[in-house]
Scaffold this motif. Structure first.
Motif, PDB file in Angstrom:
ATOM      1  N   PRO A 112      -6.398 -12.816 -18.641  1.00 16.70           N
ATOM      2  CA  PRO A 112      -5.446 -12.001 -19.415  1.00 16.70           C
ATOM      3  C   PRO A 112      -5.853 -11.840 -20.878  1.00 16.70           C
ATOM      4  O   PRO A 112      -5.644 -10.775 -21.466  1.00 16.70           O
ATOM      5  CB  PRO A 112      -4.129 -12.778 -19.298  1.00 16.70           C
ATOM      6  CG  PRO A 112      -4.287 -13.649 -18.108  1.00 16.70           C
ATOM      7  CD  PRO A 112      -5.736 -13.997 -18.063  1.00 16.70           C
ATOM      8  N   LEU A 113      -6.430 -12.901 -21.453  1.00 20.01           N
ATOM      9  CA  LEU A 113      -6.862 -12.816 -22.850  1.00 20.01           C
ATOM     10  C   LEU A 113      -7.964 -11.771 -23.010  1.00 20.01           C
ATOM     11  O   LEU A 113      -7.929 -10.946 -23.938  1.00 20.01           O
ATOM     12  CB  LEU A 113      -7.355 -14.188 -23.323  1.00 20.01           C
ATOM     13  CG  LEU A 113      -7.835 -14.279 -24.775  1.00 20.01           C
ATOM     14  CD1 LEU A 113      -6.706 -13.928 -25.740  1.00 20.01           C
ATOM     15  CD2 LEU A 113      -8.371 -15.669 -25.067  1.00 20.01           C
ATOM     16  N   THR A 114      -8.933 -11.777 -22.099  1.00 21.30           N
ATOM     17  CA  THR A 114     -10.005 -10.788 -22.148  1.00 21.30           C
ATOM     18  C   THR A 114      -9.460  -9.374 -21.974  1.00 21.30           C
ATOM     19  O   THR A 114      -9.838  -8.450 -22.702  1.00 21.30           O
ATOM     20  CB  THR A 114     -11.040 -11.077 -21.047  1.00 21.30           C
ATOM     21  OG1 THR A 114     -11.567 -12.390 -21.221  1.00 21.30           O
ATOM     22  CG2 THR A 114     -12.172 -10.061 -21.092  1.00 21.30           C
ATOM     23  N   ALA A 115      -8.564  -9.207 -20.992  1.00 21.50           N
ATOM     24  CA  ALA A 115      -7.977  -7.881 -20.748  1.00 21.50           C
ATOM     25  C   ALA A 115      -7.239  -7.374 -21.987  1.00 21.50           C
ATOM     26  O   ALA A 115      -7.347  -6.195 -22.353  1.00 21.50           O
ATOM     27  CB  ALA A 115      -7.041  -7.940 -19.550  1.00 21.50           C
ATOM     28  N   LEU A 116      -6.495  -8.265 -22.628  1.00 20.00           N
ATOM     29  CA  LEU A 116      -5.736  -7.879 -23.822  1.00 20.00           C
ATOM     30  C   LEU A 116      -6.676  -7.452 -24.951  1.00 20.00           C
ATOM     31  O   LEU A 116      -6.428  -6.450 -25.630  1.00 20.00           O
ATOM     32  CB  LEU A 116      -4.859  -9.051 -24.271  1.00 20.00           C
ATOM     33  CG  LEU A 116      -3.960  -8.803 -25.490  1.00 20.00           C
ATOM     34  CD1 LEU A 116      -2.965  -7.697 -25.194  1.00 20.00           C
ATOM     35  CD2 LEU A 116      -3.232 -10.095 -25.891  1.00 20.00           C
TER      36      LEU A 116
END
Length: 396
Positions: A221-225
């Motif tokens: 999720p951090l990468t996607a954000l």
């Protein structure tokens, strides 16, 4: 004119055929992920074989194709000095890679060629199937793998600890693919589908002692954000980071060993992680002796007892077997793949693909690079990334 008109129905039939093949593959993904992850290699090979007429190398694909083909040739050449000589074809990595490259490329081509309606249907099947996969893992975490044990007992007895380890291992598969799986679902259901996948992955990983999927649930999720927030710059930064990982891993291990108490770090870690650090240390020693050309494909198998099968680290294994030449090829491939995710505006498909890629890179630090099921999962990510990119509109 007549020829073009006559060819159109054929192309339509091919697109429909590819679409139905991908729907079948999408239905099998959660089942294989839960019960038989090793089955991903034959699944992707079958998809590629069935869709061979769709095989194409577009202009934008040429850099990646050239890198992969050159790397395959170098790997084949390296077998001439490798100390490992397979006793049968099934043990030959170069033979497997020679078949995997065109078949997996064919599967990726099928994702582009598939009929748009059937492609969307395949994505929905994948999304709902992986949500069910997550709910099953949630149940397995609560019951300590009761369903898996019962299914296995129907044809072969299995020890409880091994069964539980297998279920925990299956959480790694869902941890890798869930961002793209959820992205392919119906718009209003995506958050709930993603929630089912995340809860199941986290519960199974925690119940059966798998730390990597837990880290992945933070990293993805951090990468996607980040990629959503900086759609042009973030993928390029990721590409540089991936290249540094593959080029600099031996130096990183050497630096930790040189400036810190490596043995103390090893003994402070759980047994599995401690063994990996031992393999890494031995791998760096062997790499220093042949840093350019390496010891040859599959040479890792011959460095026991210091290294068992492989260093359990993809960058180190590439350095050890294919040398700096192989490491440069791997770094170049990741640069090409990740920079193509750069977009002028936020893209959900690009963000989800980057999330899966980050988990694949993280997991590669503990997996052998030539494991068939692992390479097949990488190809599966590419297949569903293309399918999502073909059906999602860029959001301004």
């Amino acid at each position: 004119m007549t020829t073009a008109v006559a060819a159109a129905p054929s192309r339509d039939r091919l697109g429909i055929w590819c679409g139905w093949v991908l729907i079948g593959a999408a239905a099998l993904v959660p089942i294989l992920g839960w019960l038989a992850p090793l089955g991903f290699a034959p699944l992707l090979a079958l998809v590629g074989l069935l869709c061979l007429p769709a095989l194409r190398i577009a202009d934008r694909d040429r850099p990646a194709a050239m890198i992969l083909f050159a790397a395959l040739i170098w790997a084949a050449v390296s077998t001439t000095w490798s100390p490992y000589h397979p006793s049968k074809p099934a043990n030959s990595s170069i033979l497997k890679l020679a078949f995997e490259l065109p078949l997996y490329w064919s599967a990726i081509s099928a994702a582009r060629r598939a009929d748009p309606v059937l492609r969307t249907r395949a994505l929905h099947v994948m999304a709902w199937g992986c949500a069910m996969y997550g709910l099953v893992l949630l149940e397995e975490a609560v019951t300590r793998g009761a369903i898996y044990k019962a299914l296995h007992a129907s044809y072969e007895q299995i020890r409880d600890d091994i069964a539980e380890s297998h279920v925990g291992h299956s959480s790694q598969v869902l941890a890798l693919i869930w961002p793209l799986a959820a992205c392919g679902g119906p718009r209003r259901w995506r958050p709930w589908l993603a929630l089912a996948m995340v809860l199941g992955t986290g519960a199974a990983a925690r119940a059966f002692g798998y730390d990597e999927p837990m880290l992945s649930l933070v990293l993805a999720p951090l990468t996607a954000l980040i990629v959503w927030r900086w759609p042009d710059r973030a993928p390029k930064v990721m590409a540089v980071a991936a290249a540094v990982l593959f080029l600099g891993m031996p130096l990183l291990v050497w630096g930790v060993r040189h400036f810190f108490d490596y043995e103390a770090i090893r003994h402070a870690l759980p047994k599995t992680d401690s063994m990996r650090l031992g393999y890494w240390s031995h791998a760096v020693d062997w790499i220093r002796l042949r840093p350019v050309r390496g010891w040859g494909l599959d040479a890792s198998r011959m460095f026991g007892p210091g290294i068992v099968l492989h260093p359990h680290n993809s960058p180190l294994q590439i350095w050890l077997e294919l040398g700096g030449i192989g490491a440069v090829a791997a770094a170049a491939l990741w640069i090409v793949a990740l920079t193509r995710l750069a977009k002028p505006a936020p893209s959900l498909a690009a963000a989800a693909t980057a999330a899966c890629a980050s988990v694949y890179l993280l997991s590669g630090v503990s997996f052998g690079v030539w494991q068939e099921w692992w390479l097949a999962l990488g190809a599966l990510i590419a297949v569903f990334a293309i399918m999502n990119a073909s059906t999602k509109e860029t959001v301004g």
